[in-house]
Design a protein around this motif. Structure first.
Motif, PDB file in Angstrom:
ATOM      1  N   ASP A 232      -8.452  37.844 -83.755  1.00 27.98           N
ATOM      2  CA  ASP A 232      -7.178  37.275 -84.187  1.00 27.98           C
ATOM      3  C   ASP A 232      -7.469  35.867 -84.693  1.00 27.98           C
ATOM      4  O   ASP A 232      -7.746  34.952 -83.914  1.00 27.98           O
ATOM      5  CB  ASP A 232      -6.204  37.247 -83.008  1.00 27.98           C
ATOM      6  CG  ASP A 232      -4.795  36.828 -83.410  1.00 27.98           C
ATOM      7  OD1 ASP A 232      -4.669  35.906 -84.239  1.00 27.98           O
ATOM      8  OD2 ASP A 232      -3.832  37.383 -82.870  1.00 27.98           O
ATOM      9  N   ARG A 233      -7.423  35.704 -85.987  1.00 23.31           N
ATOM     10  CA  ARG A 233      -7.782  34.423 -86.597  1.00 23.31           C
ATOM     11  C   ARG A 233      -6.844  33.294 -86.171  1.00 23.31           C
ATOM     12  O   ARG A 233      -7.261  32.144 -86.014  1.00 23.31           O
ATOM     13  CB  ARG A 233      -7.759  34.591 -88.122  1.00 23.31           C
ATOM     14  CG  ARG A 233      -8.265  33.389 -88.912  1.00 23.31           C
ATOM     15  CD  ARG A 233      -8.312  33.730 -90.407  1.00 23.31           C
ATOM     16  NE  ARG A 233      -8.710  32.567 -91.173  1.00 23.31           N
ATOM     17  CZ  ARG A 233      -7.868  31.620 -91.576  1.00 23.31           C
ATOM     18  NH1 ARG A 233      -6.582  31.722 -91.273  1.00 23.31           N
ATOM     19  NH2 ARG A 233      -8.309  30.595 -92.278  1.00 23.31           N
ATOM     20  N   ASN A 234      -5.569  33.642 -85.982  1.00 22.45           N
ATOM     21  CA  ASN A 234      -4.612  32.613 -85.560  1.00 22.45           C
ATOM     22  C   ASN A 234      -4.890  32.125 -84.147  1.00 22.45           C
ATOM     23  O   ASN A 234      -4.655  30.955 -83.822  1.00 22.45           O
ATOM     24  CB  ASN A 234      -3.188  33.157 -85.640  1.00 22.45           C
ATOM     25  CG  ASN A 234      -2.708  33.336 -87.070  1.00 22.45           C
ATOM     26  OD1 ASN A 234      -3.429  33.028 -88.024  1.00 22.45           O
ATOM     27  ND2 ASN A 234      -1.495  33.835 -87.229  1.00 22.45           N
ATOM     28  N   LEU A 235      -5.388  33.019 -83.286  1.00 27.12           N
ATOM     29  CA  LEU A 235      -5.614  32.650 -81.890  1.00 27.12           C
ATOM     30  C   LEU A 235      -6.941  31.942 -81.669  1.00 27.12           C
ATOM     31  O   LEU A 235      -7.030  31.018 -80.857  1.00 27.12           O
ATOM     32  CB  LEU A 235      -5.558  33.899 -80.998  1.00 27.12           C
ATOM     33  CG  LEU A 235      -4.200  34.532 -80.746  1.00 27.12           C
ATOM     34  CD1 LEU A 235      -4.350  35.758 -79.852  1.00 27.12           C
ATOM     35  CD2 LEU A 235      -3.240  33.536 -80.097  1.00 27.12           C
ATOM     36  N   ILE A 236      -8.009  32.372 -82.364  1.00 32.26           N
ATOM     37  CA  ILE A 236      -9.354  31.875 -82.016  1.00 32.26           C
ATOM     38  C   ILE A 236     -10.204  31.531 -83.239  1.00 32.26           C
ATOM     39  O   ILE A 236     -11.350  31.072 -83.084  1.00 32.26           O
ATOM     40  CB  ILE A 236     -10.083  32.921 -81.127  1.00 32.26           C
ATOM     41  CG1 ILE A 236     -11.212  32.289 -80.325  1.00 32.26           C
ATOM     42  CG2 ILE A 236     -10.548  34.110 -81.967  1.00 32.26           C
ATOM     43  CD1 ILE A 236     -10.797  31.235 -79.339  1.00 32.26           C
ATOM     44  N   GLY A 237      -9.672  31.679 -84.437  1.00 30.61           N
ATOM     45  CA  GLY A 237     -10.446  31.500 -85.661  1.00 30.61           C
ATOM     46  C   GLY A 237     -11.297  30.238 -85.738  1.00 30.61           C
ATOM     47  O   GLY A 237     -12.488  30.305 -86.084  1.00 30.61           O
ATOM     48  N   ASP A 320      -5.492  21.525 -75.614  1.00 26.87           N
ATOM     49  CA  ASP A 320      -4.555  22.641 -75.603  1.00 26.87           C
ATOM     50  C   ASP A 320      -4.530  23.426 -76.912  1.00 26.87           C
ATOM     51  O   ASP A 320      -3.654  24.261 -77.131  1.00 26.87           O
ATOM     52  CB  ASP A 320      -3.148  22.147 -75.260  1.00 26.87           C
ATOM     53  CG  ASP A 320      -2.666  21.035 -76.193  1.00 26.87           C
ATOM     54  OD1 ASP A 320      -3.430  20.640 -77.107  1.00 26.87           O
ATOM     55  OD2 ASP A 320      -1.537  20.554 -76.009  1.00 26.87           O
ATOM     56  N   THR A 321      -5.465  23.148 -77.819  1.00 19.99           N
ATOM     57  CA  THR A 321      -5.625  23.942 -79.039  1.00 19.99           C
ATOM     58  C   THR A 321      -7.098  24.323 -79.172  1.00 19.99           C
ATOM     59  O   THR A 321      -7.975  23.699 -78.551  1.00 19.99           O
ATOM     60  CB  THR A 321      -5.202  23.158 -80.294  1.00 19.99           C
ATOM     61  OG1 THR A 321      -6.128  22.087 -80.520  1.00 19.99           O
ATOM     62  CG2 THR A 321      -3.797  22.604 -80.156  1.00 19.99           C
ATOM     63  N   VAL A 322      -7.356  25.326 -80.003  1.00 19.53           N
ATOM     64  CA  VAL A 322      -8.740  25.741 -80.218  1.00 19.53           C
ATOM     65  C   VAL A 322      -9.552  24.596 -80.808  1.00 19.53           C
ATOM     66  O   VAL A 322     -10.688  24.335 -80.406  1.00 19.53           O
ATOM     67  CB  VAL A 322      -8.800  26.980 -81.141  1.00 19.53           C
ATOM     68  CG1 VAL A 322     -10.252  27.343 -81.463  1.00 19.53           C
ATOM     69  CG2 VAL A 322      -8.101  28.168 -80.489  1.00 19.53           C
ATOM     70  N   GLN A 323      -8.950  23.872 -81.767  1.00 15.18           N
ATOM     71  CA  GLN A 323      -9.678  22.756 -82.388  1.00 15.18           C
ATOM     72  C   GLN A 323     -10.062  21.690 -81.376  1.00 15.18           C
ATOM     73  O   GLN A 323     -11.201  21.203 -81.367  1.00 15.18           O
ATOM     74  CB  GLN A 323      -8.835  22.126 -83.506  1.00 15.18           C
ATOM     75  CG  GLN A 323      -8.857  22.900 -84.810  1.00 15.18           C
ATOM     76  CD  GLN A 323      -7.698  23.865 -84.934  1.00 15.18           C
ATOM     77  OE1 GLN A 323      -7.215  24.388 -83.931  1.00 15.18           O
ATOM     78  NE2 GLN A 323      -7.260  24.121 -86.155  1.00 15.18           N
ATOM     79  N   LYS A 324      -9.125  21.319 -80.517  1.00 12.58           N
ATOM     80  CA  LYS A 324      -9.415  20.290 -79.509  1.00 12.58           C
ATOM     81  C   LYS A 324     -10.511  20.772 -78.558  1.00 12.58           C
ATOM     82  O   LYS A 324     -11.394  20.001 -78.179  1.00 12.58           O
ATOM     83  CB  LYS A 324      -8.148  19.942 -78.734  1.00 12.58           C
ATOM     84  CG  LYS A 324      -7.106  19.191 -79.545  1.00 12.58           C
ATOM     85  CD  LYS A 324      -5.849  18.936 -78.709  1.00 12.58           C
ATOM     86  CE  LYS A 324      -4.773  18.248 -79.526  1.00 12.58           C
ATOM     87  NZ  LYS A 324      -3.522  18.050 -78.736  1.00 12.58           N
ATOM     88  N   CYS A 325     -10.437  22.030 -78.168  1.00 11.08           N
ATOM     89  CA  CYS A 325     -11.470  22.588 -77.286  1.00 11.08           C
ATOM     90  C   CYS A 325     -12.829  22.554 -77.963  1.00 11.08           C
ATOM     91  O   CYS A 325     -13.850  22.210 -77.348  1.00 11.08           O
ATOM     92  CB  CYS A 325     -11.122  24.034 -76.918  1.00 11.08           C
ATOM     93  SG  CYS A 325      -9.684  24.232 -75.842  1.00 11.08           S
ATOM     94  N   TYR A 326     -12.847  22.897 -79.237  1.00  7.94           N
ATOM     95  CA  TYR A 326     -14.116  22.999 -79.949  1.00  7.94           C
ATOM     96  C   TYR A 326     -14.748  21.614 -80.159  1.00  7.94           C
ATOM     97  O   TYR A 326     -15.962  21.452 -80.035  1.00  7.94           O
ATOM     98  CB  TYR A 326     -13.918  23.710 -81.283  1.00  7.94           C
ATOM     99  CG  TYR A 326     -15.195  24.344 -81.793  1.00  7.94           C
ATOM    100  CD1 TYR A 326     -15.708  25.486 -81.192  1.00  7.94           C
ATOM    101  CD2 TYR A 326     -15.895  23.794 -82.860  1.00  7.94           C
ATOM    102  CE1 TYR A 326     -16.887  26.064 -81.633  1.00  7.94           C
ATOM    103  CE2 TYR A 326     -17.069  24.363 -83.309  1.00  7.94           C
ATOM    104  CZ  TYR A 326     -17.561  25.500 -82.690  1.00  7.94           C
ATOM    105  OH  TYR A 326     -18.729  26.062 -83.118  1.00  7.94           O
TER     106      TYR A 326
END
Length: 373
Positions: A232-237, A320-326
Motif C-alpha cells: 500500500d503506497r499510501n501507508l508505507i511507500g 507519527d508519519t512514515v517520513q518522520k520514522c524514516y
C-alpha cells in the motif's frame, strides 16, 4: 517469444480488482517478452518500467500494454542531483517507479518470473491445491485489502481468509486487526538463496506449495524479497527505498532486504501489518552464485550487525508519519552502522535524499504529513 501466449483457463476477474488504483513496477535490462505470459492478468493495469543499464538501448514491450518507461537519463532529468539516491546496475532501481507512481497500490515483479510452469512434456498453468489457477496479482490485492494480525498470532494463520477464523483464546479486542501495508509473495522452482547456499545446493528446487498466508508478528524481522511483492503506497511507500546497491557500491543483492528491515520496523511502530505466503509465482532463472558472492560477501558479514541494529532500534512516539520514522532511522544508521563502514554514512545520506525527492514528487502526501516545503 512471438505472438500472444494464451494461458489456458486463467482465472481473471471480469472486472479487475483495483484496476485504476494499482501500478505494476518492473525493473529490467532486456526486452519484456515475459509479459506475454502475464497478459491476461496484467493488461488491464498500468505498468511502470524502470530500465537499468545503457539508456540508449531500446527496450521492447509487447503491444497492448499501457505503460511508461523510464531510463537512466529520465531519472537524472526528473530528480536532478537527487538522482544520486537511485542505484545503477541493480534491481534497486525499481524504487524509482514507486516514487513516480500516483496510485495507491504497487505490485512489483522481476522479469524472470512467470505464471506458467514450463515442463518438459507439456505446458501447465500453475495451480493451487484446490485446482484453481494461480492469479498472483489478485491474491496480493486480497492480502492488502484484508487486515493483518501483528499483535497476536492466530494458529490458523490468516483468520480473514475464506474457511478460516480466529481460534479459541484469541482476544476479541484484537480481532479487528491492523491495516495491511505489505503483501510478500513467494516462489516456486528457484529458491531465493544467498550465494553460499546456492553453491552447496545448486540443484535444489522449491516444489512445495503451502496454501497459507500469515502475518509476521510485531517485533519480528524477515528477509524481504522484491521479485513478487505488493504494498500500500499510501501507508508505507516512502519507506520502500531499496538503498544504494550495485555499480559504484561495495554491496549488491541486499536492496530488497534493506527495504524490508526498514519497512518492518516502521510498520511495527505505526501499528501496520505485513503478510507473507500466497501468492506464489514461478521463478525461472537461477543467477550465477559466483557473481552473487562478489556482490554479497560484505553483506554476509555486515548483516550480523545490521539485523541486531534493527532489532534494537526504537522509534520515538513523535515520529507519527512514515517520513518522520524514516528520517529518524537514517540518523540511527549513520550513528550506529556508520562505525562499521563509511558506506553506511553514505547510505544514511541517500535515505534522506530519497525522502526529499519523494516529497517533491508527491507534494500532496507531503503536505498531509507536515512535510511541505
Amino acid at each position: 517469444m512471438a505472438g500472444t501466449v494464451t494461458v489456458p483457463g486463467a482465472s481473471v476477474p471480469s472486472t479487475p480488482l483495483l484496476k485504476d488504483e494499482l501500478d505494476i513496477v518492473i525493473p529490467t535490462i532486456r526486452n519484456l517478452d515475459f509479459l506475454e505470459m502475464w497478459r491476461p492478468f496484467f493488461q488491464p493495469y498500468h505498468l511502470i518500467i524502470v530500465q537499468d543499464g545503457d539508456p540508449t538501448k531500446t527496450i521492447k514491450v509487447p503491444e497492448g500494454f499501457d505503460y511508461e518507461l523510464y531510463n537512466r537519463n529520465d531519472i537524472n532529468r526528473i530528480l536532478g542531483p537527487k538522482a544520486s539516491c537511485i542505484s545503477f546496475k541493480d534491481s534497486a532501481c525499481r524504487c524509482f517507479g514507486y516514487m513516480v507512481s500516483k496510485k495507491k497500490y504497487i505490485y512489483t515483479i522481476d522479469d524472470d518470473c512467470f505464471v506458467q510452469l514450463l515442463l518438459i512434456e507439456s505446458d501447465t498453468v500453475a495451480k493451487d491445491p484446490s485446482g484453481k489457477d494461480i492469479n498472483a496479482l489478485e491474491q496480493h490485492i486480497k492480502n492488502l485489502l484484508s487486515p493483518s494480525t501483528p499483535f497476536f498470532f492466530n494458529t490458523l494463520y490468516d483468520p480473514y481468509r475464506e474457511g478460516a477464523d480466529f481460534v479459541r483464546g484469541y482476544p476479541f479486542s484484537l480481532r479487528e486487526g491492523a491495516h495491511t501495508a505489505v503483501s510478500h509473495g513467494l516462489w516456486l522452482n528457484i529458491p531465493d538463496y544467498d550465494a553460499p547456499t546456492q553453491l552447496v545446493k545448486p540443484k535444489e528446487r522449491n516444489e512445495r506449495y503451502v496454501d497459507a498466508v500469515m502475518t509476521i508478528p510485531k517485533g519480528t524481522l524477515f528477509p524481504m524479497c522484491g521479485m513478487n511483492l505488493a504494498f500500500d503506497r499510501n501507508l508505507i511507500g516512502p519507506a520502500m527505498y531499496f538503498g544504494l546497491m550495485g555499480d559504484g557500491q561495495p554491496i549488491g543483492r541486499y536492496d530488497d532486504m534493506w527495504a524490508g528491515w526498514c519497512v518492518k520496523v516502521i510498520c511495527d511502530h505505526l501499528s501496520l501489518g505485513v503478510k507473507t505466503g500466497l501468492p506464489y509465482i514461478w521463478h525461472s532463472k537461477a543467477s550465477n552464485p559466483f557473481v552473487n558472492l562478489k556482490k554479497e560477501y560484505k553483506g554476509i558479514f555486515w548483516q550480523e550487525d545490521i539485523i541486531p541494529f534493527f532489532q534494537n532500534v526504537t522509534i520515538p512516539k513523535e515520529c507519527d508519519t512514515v517520513q518522520k520514522c524514516y528520517i529518524y532511522l537514517s540518523g540511527q544508521v549513520k550513528e550506529k552502522l556508520g562505525k562499521i563502514d563509511p558506506y553506511f554514512v553514505k547510505l544514511a545520506d541517500a535515505m534522506v535524499t530519497w525522502i526529499e525527492a519523494w516529497d517533491e514528487l508527491n507534494p500532496t502526501a507531503a503536505a498531509k504529513n507536515g512535510k511541505a516545503k
